[in-house]
Write a protein that holds these residues in place. Structure first.
Motif, PDB file in Angstrom:
ATOM      1  N   MET A   1       0.831  -1.197   0.000  1.00 52.22           N
ATOM      2  CA  MET A   1       0.000   0.000   0.000  1.00 52.22           C
ATOM      3  C   MET A   1       0.868   1.251   0.000  1.00 52.22           C
ATOM      4  O   MET A   1       0.584   2.231  -0.711  1.00 52.22           O
ATOM      5  CB  MET A   1      -0.939  -0.010   1.200  1.00 52.22           C
ATOM      6  N   MET A   2       1.923   1.225   0.802  1.00 55.15           N
ATOM      7  CA  MET A   2       2.829   2.373   0.851  1.00 55.15           C
ATOM      8  C   MET A   2       3.458   2.618  -0.522  1.00 55.15           C
ATOM      9  O   MET A   2       3.574   3.766  -0.975  1.00 55.15           O
ATOM     10  CB  MET A   2       3.914   2.140   1.897  1.00 55.15           C
ATOM     11  N   GLU A   3       3.850   1.569  -1.190  1.00 55.37           N
ATOM     12  CA  GLU A   3       4.449   1.713  -2.511  1.00 55.37           C
ATOM     13  C   GLU A   3       3.462   2.310  -3.503  1.00 55.37           C
ATOM     14  O   GLU A   3       3.827   3.162  -4.324  1.00 55.37           O
ATOM     15  CB  GLU A   3       4.929   0.347  -3.006  1.00 55.37           C
ATOM     16  N   ARG A   4       2.210   1.894  -3.428  1.00 54.21           N
ATOM     17  CA  ARG A   4       1.187   2.464  -4.322  1.00 54.21           C
ATOM     18  C   ARG A   4       0.984   3.942  -4.033  1.00 54.21           C
ATOM     19  O   ARG A   4       0.862   4.749  -4.953  1.00 54.21           O
ATOM     20  CB  ARG A   4      -0.145   1.716  -4.171  1.00 54.21           C
ATOM     21  N   MET A   5       0.965   4.305  -2.766  1.00 55.38           N
ATOM     22  CA  MET A   5       0.771   5.712  -2.428  1.00 55.38           C
ATOM     23  C   MET A   5       1.979   6.551  -2.845  1.00 55.38           C
ATOM     24  O   MET A   5       1.835   7.689  -3.299  1.00 55.38           O
ATOM     25  CB  MET A   5       0.526   5.877  -0.930  1.00 55.38           C
ATOM     26  N   ARG A   6       3.150   5.998  -2.731  1.00 60.72           N
ATOM     27  CA  ARG A   6       4.360   6.763  -3.015  1.00 60.72           C
ATOM     28  C   ARG A   6       4.606   6.916  -4.520  1.00 60.72           C
ATOM     29  O   ARG A   6       5.013   7.977  -4.982  1.00 60.72           O
ATOM     30  CB  ARG A   6       5.558   6.091  -2.366  1.00 60.72           C
ATOM     31  N   HIS A   7       4.346   5.852  -5.276  1.00 61.83           N
ATOM     32  CA  HIS A   7       4.765   5.847  -6.683  1.00 61.83           C
ATOM     33  C   HIS A   7       3.652   5.508  -7.671  1.00 61.83           C
ATOM     34  O   HIS A   7       3.890   5.571  -8.883  1.00 61.83           O
ATOM     35  CB  HIS A   7       5.911   4.848  -6.881  1.00 61.83           C
ATOM     36  N   GLY A   8       2.474   5.143  -7.199  1.00 59.92           N
ATOM     37  CA  GLY A   8       1.425   4.694  -8.105  1.00 59.92           C
ATOM     38  C   GLY A   8       0.956   5.768  -9.071  1.00 59.92           C
ATOM     39  O   GLY A   8       0.920   6.959  -8.740  1.00 59.92           O
ATOM     40  N   GLN A   9       0.597   5.350 -10.263  1.00 57.99           N
ATOM     41  CA  GLN A   9       0.108   6.262 -11.291  1.00 57.99           C
ATOM     42  C   GLN A   9      -1.422   6.216 -11.303  1.00 57.99           C
ATOM     43  O   GLN A   9      -2.032   5.325 -11.892  1.00 57.99           O
ATOM     44  CB  GLN A   9       0.670   5.865 -12.661  1.00 57.99           C
ATOM     45  N   GLY A  10      -2.028   7.154 -10.624  1.00 57.03           N
ATOM     46  CA  GLY A  10      -3.486   7.179 -10.521  1.00 57.03           C
ATOM     47  C   GLY A  10      -3.914   8.270  -9.570  1.00 57.03           C
ATOM     48  O   GLY A  10      -3.218   9.270  -9.388  1.00 57.03           O
ATOM     49  N   PHE A  11      -5.077   8.077  -8.931  1.00 54.38           N
ATOM     50  CA  PHE A  11      -5.605   9.095  -8.021  1.00 54.38           C
ATOM     51  C   PHE A  11      -6.374   8.424  -6.897  1.00 54.38           C
ATOM     52  O   PHE A  11      -6.599   7.204  -6.904  1.00 54.38           O
ATOM     53  CB  PHE A  11      -6.495  10.089  -8.782  1.00 54.38           C
ATOM     54  N   ILE A  12      -6.772   9.236  -5.914  1.00 52.33           N
ATOM     55  CA  ILE A  12      -7.540   8.766  -4.763  1.00 52.33           C
ATOM     56  C   ILE A  12      -8.970   9.279  -4.877  1.00 52.33           C
ATOM     57  O   ILE A  12      -9.187  10.479  -5.038  1.00 52.33           O
ATOM     58  CB  ILE A  12      -6.897   9.246  -3.450  1.00 52.33           C
ATOM     59  N   ALA A  13      -9.927   8.370  -4.802  1.00 52.56           N
ATOM     60  CA  ALA A  13     -11.337   8.749  -4.836  1.00 52.56           C
ATOM     61  C   ALA A  13     -11.790   9.109  -3.422  1.00 52.56           C
ATOM     62  O   ALA A  13     -11.521   8.371  -2.475  1.00 52.56           O
ATOM     63  CB  ALA A  13     -12.178   7.593  -5.373  1.00 52.56           C
ATOM     64  N   ALA A  14     -12.464  10.237  -3.280  1.00 54.78           N
ATOM     65  CA  ALA A  14     -12.984  10.663  -1.981  1.00 54.78           C
ATOM     66  C   ALA A  14     -14.469  10.309  -1.909  1.00 54.78           C
ATOM     67  O   ALA A  14     -15.306  10.957  -2.542  1.00 54.78           O
ATOM     68  CB  ALA A  14     -12.775  12.162  -1.790  1.00 54.78           C
ATOM     69  N   LEU A  15     -14.786   9.273  -1.149  1.00 47.97           N
ATOM     70  CA  LEU A  15     -16.166   8.782  -1.010  1.00 47.97           C
ATOM     71  C   LEU A  15     -16.604   8.932   0.446  1.00 47.97           C
ATOM     72  O   LEU A  15     -17.217   8.038   1.011  1.00 47.97           O
ATOM     73  CB  LEU A  15     -16.248   7.312  -1.440  1.00 47.97           C
ATOM     74  N   ASP A  16     -16.300  10.082   1.024  1.00 50.63           N
ATOM     75  CA  ASP A  16     -16.417  10.240   2.477  1.00 50.63           C
ATOM     76  C   ASP A  16     -17.418  11.303   2.900  1.00 50.63           C
ATOM     77  O   ASP A  16     -17.295  11.863   3.990  1.00 50.63           O
ATOM     78  CB  ASP A  16     -15.049  10.563   3.065  1.00 50.63           C
ATOM     79  N   GLN A  17     -18.423  11.588   2.076  1.00 49.97           N
ATOM     80  CA  GLN A  17     -19.418  12.565   2.502  1.00 49.97           C
ATOM     81  C   GLN A  17     -20.020  12.107   3.826  1.00 49.97           C
ATOM     82  O   GLN A  17     -20.394  10.943   3.995  1.00 49.97           O
ATOM     83  CB  GLN A  17     -20.535  12.710   1.456  1.00 49.97           C
ATOM     84  N   SER A  18     -20.115  13.029   4.788  1.00 48.71           N
ATOM     85  CA  SER A  18     -20.617  12.696   6.120  1.00 48.71           C
ATOM     86  C   SER A  18     -22.042  13.213   6.281  1.00 48.71           C
ATOM     87  O   SER A  18     -22.666  13.650   5.319  1.00 48.71           O
ATOM     88  CB  SER A  18     -19.685  13.273   7.180  1.00 48.71           C
ATOM     89  N   GLY A  19     -22.540  13.168   7.520  1.00 45.70           N
ATOM     90  CA  GLY A  19     -23.937  13.510   7.752  1.00 45.70           C
ATOM     91  C   GLY A  19     -24.357  14.846   7.192  1.00 45.70           C
ATOM     92  O   GLY A  19     -25.386  14.961   6.525  1.00 45.70           O
TER      93      GLY A  19
END
Length: 299
Positions: free
Chosen positions: A6-24
């Motif tokens: 997981m650390m390697e993906r975060m450090r070097h991965g070619q992509g993005f992070i999806a934010a699916l965290d809408q709260s109340g």
């Protein structure tokens, strides 16, 4: 995936992070954007069931995979829910997507031009529960409205205090001090924030690393010193109210920064779509955001 993968993906991965965290507080607006009006549920339980169904549809779509989506930030209820008959973090990991958890509990009233995070009671217990589920890290948001040095210093101090608590659990904090892109003092706030973050990063102990989630700066590549800092695993950008087209255009101008979009990712999705329409629309959004995260422009 193990922690080091997981650390390697975060450090070097070619992509993005999806934010699916809408709260109340933001869920009704997210559901409205999805085509579900506020009168379509009778209580909070039904509301959260509807937003979870939307998220489950997203994370089980064939196009939502580690090929282009490196990670996903989850609301606590989503972390505790199921997707395709499996716990959501497990379902994500099987697709090559690294799970994160939103841990902040909303914002205090504005003071000194900023909104600090409200207290986060029970955080240690939450982190101790999340990590065995496969959650790699956390995300905590505060907001900067004005270029107030004292306010921005307080924001950064609070963010790093929480980050150290997360690090103590062996998890990766995503620090999110959002600059309001509608602020009349946006450019100055960006610069003050950059400098305050650099000072705080220099104060981290050996072996301590964080991720940063920042508004797209008014001046392209203003955050280059943060991207290159040895204590920063990755700098990701929020869309901050931009449309996807505008957010992707601004993102492509900032080298070394990848997306962590929410509204800009979901803006074309509607619950009335059949599966083919839904997957096609989501796939187009993923392709566009992935492109802006990985193919940069100058000027």
């Amino acid at each position: 995936m193990q922690h080091n993968e997981m650390m390697e993906r975060m450090r070097h991965g070619q992509g993005f992070i999806a934010a699916l965290d809408q709260s109340g507080g933001s869920t009704p607006k997210a559901l409205k954007g999805y085509g579900i009006e506020e009168g379509d549920w009778s209580d909070d339980q039904e509301m959260f069931a509807l937003i979870h169904a939307m998220r489950e549809r997203i994370v089980t779509s064939p196009c939502f995979s580690g090929e282009k989506v490196l990670g996903a930030i989850l609301f606590e209820r989503t972390m505790d829910g199921q997707a395709g008959g499996k716990p959501v973090p497990e379902a994500l990991i099987e697709r090559g997507v690294v799970p994160f958890l939103k841990i902040d509990k909303g914002l205090e009233d504005e003071a000194n031009g900023v909104q600090l995070m409200k207290p986060i009671p029970g955080l240690d217990d939450l982190l101790a529960r999340a990590k065995p589920l496969g959650v790699f890290g956390t995300k905590e948001r505060s907001v900067i409205n004005l270029a107030n040095p004292a306010g921005i210093a307080a924001i950064v101090e609070q963010q790093f205090e929480v980050a150290r608590q997360v690090l103590a659990h062996g998890m990766m904090p995503i620090i999110e001090p959002e600059v309001n892109i509608k602020s009349a003092e946006r450019g100055a706030a960006d610069a003050l924030l950059r400098d305050a973050l650099l000072r705080a990063l220099d104060g981290l102990a050996d072996g301590e690393e964080v991720m940063l989630k920042l508004s797209l700066p008014e001046e392209a590549n203003l955050f280059a010193p943060l991207v290159g800092h040895p204590r920063v695993v990755r700098v990701v950008a929020l869309s901050g109210g931009y449309s996807r087209a505008d957010a992707c255009r601004e993102l492509a101008r900032n080298h070394g920064v990848i997306a962590s979009f929410s509204r800009a990712l979901l803006e074309d999705l509607r619950h009335q779509m059949d599966d083919q329409e839904f997957d096609s629309s989501l796939g187009s959004a993923i392709d566009e955001i992935h492109g802006a995260s990985t193919a940069k422009v100058t000027g």
